[in-house]
Design a protein around this motif. Structure first.
Motif, short mmCIF file in Angstrom:
data_model
loop_
_atom_site.label_atom_id
_atom_site.label_comp_id
_atom_site.label_asym_id
_atom_site.label_seq_id
_atom_site.Cartn_x
_atom_site.Cartn_y
_atom_site.Cartn_z
N GLN A 87 33.96 54.77 45.30
CA GLN A 87 34.30 53.50 45.21
C GLN A 87 33.39 52.48 44.45
N HIS A 88 32.40 52.87 44.13
CA HIS A 88 31.51 52.05 43.12
C HIS A 88 32.31 52.16 41.68
N GLY A 89 32.73 53.52 41.38
CA GLY A 89 33.51 53.89 40.30
C GLY A 89 34.76 53.12 40.17
N VAL A 90 35.33 52.60 41.19
CA VAL A 90 36.47 51.69 41.04
C VAL A 90 35.89 50.25 40.12
N TYR A 91 35.21 49.67 40.54
CA TYR A 91 34.51 48.53 40.14
C TYR A 91 33.49 48.58 38.77
N CYS A 92 32.95 50.08 38.66
CA CYS A 92 32.23 50.08 37.38
C CYS A 92 32.98 50.98 36.42
N GLN A 93 33.97 50.35 35.56
CA GLN A 93 34.67 51.26 34.61
C GLN A 93 33.98 51.31 33.24
N SER A 94 34.49 52.38 32.64
CA SER A 94 33.87 52.90 31.26
C SER A 94 34.47 51.84 30.20
N ALA A 95 33.69 51.42 29.42
CA ALA A 95 34.11 50.69 28.10
C ALA A 95 35.01 51.48 27.12
N ARG A 96 34.36 52.69 26.98
CA ARG A 96 35.07 53.67 26.15
C ARG A 96 36.25 54.29 26.63
N GLN A 97 36.39 54.60 28.03
CA GLN A 97 37.49 55.41 28.58
C GLN A 97 38.19 54.64 29.62
N ALA A 98 39.36 53.86 28.95
CA ALA A 98 39.91 53.09 30.08
C ALA A 98 40.40 54.00 31.16
N GLY A 99 40.07 53.01 32.34
CA GLY A 99 40.73 53.87 33.65
C GLY A 99 39.78 54.91 34.41
N LYS A 100 38.74 55.06 33.52
CA LYS A 100 37.75 56.14 34.14
C LYS A 100 36.54 55.46 34.39
N PRO A 101 35.81 55.98 35.65
CA PRO A 101 34.47 55.14 35.73
C PRO A 101 33.32 55.18 34.88
N ALA A 102 32.28 54.65 34.78
CA ALA A 102 31.36 54.44 33.85
C ALA A 102 30.74 56.29 33.97
#
Length: 90
Positions: free
Chosen positions: A41-56
């Motif tokens: 759930q946290h990964g939905v809001y905390c997205q990776s800047a380098r990998q679009a659509g993936k969690p940080a």
């Protein structure tokens, strides 16, 4: 609060059904699953800047560690069950 107090009913139920060791491991799997859900759930809001659509990346690493821990716990549970079955057979 201790895990034994916090999860008393769940521990008692699983220990009664599976024995002390496997019951505690089953509760551990439940806790790891709950943690994976929260991380997801946290990964939905905390997205990776380098990998679009993936969690940080830190979220990906936490998720991997939790998944690996679940796999190890499940393998121990299976091993305990196999040893018990072998002992009952002969």
């Amino acid at each position: 609060m201790s895990i034994y107090d916090d999860r008393r009913d769940e521990l008692e139920r699983h220990e009664l059904m599976m024995g002390a060791e496997r019951g505690r491991l089953a509760v551990t799997l439940d806790l790891l699953t709950d943690a994976l859900v929260l991380v997801g759930q946290h990964g939905v809001y905390c997205q990776s800047a380098r990998q679009a659509g993936k969690p940080a990346m830190d979220i990906q690493m936490i998720s991997k560690c939790l998944t690996d821990a679940k796999e190890l716990v499940a393998s121990v549970m299976e091993q305990i069950q196999r040893k018990k079955a072998e002992a009952e057979r002969g």
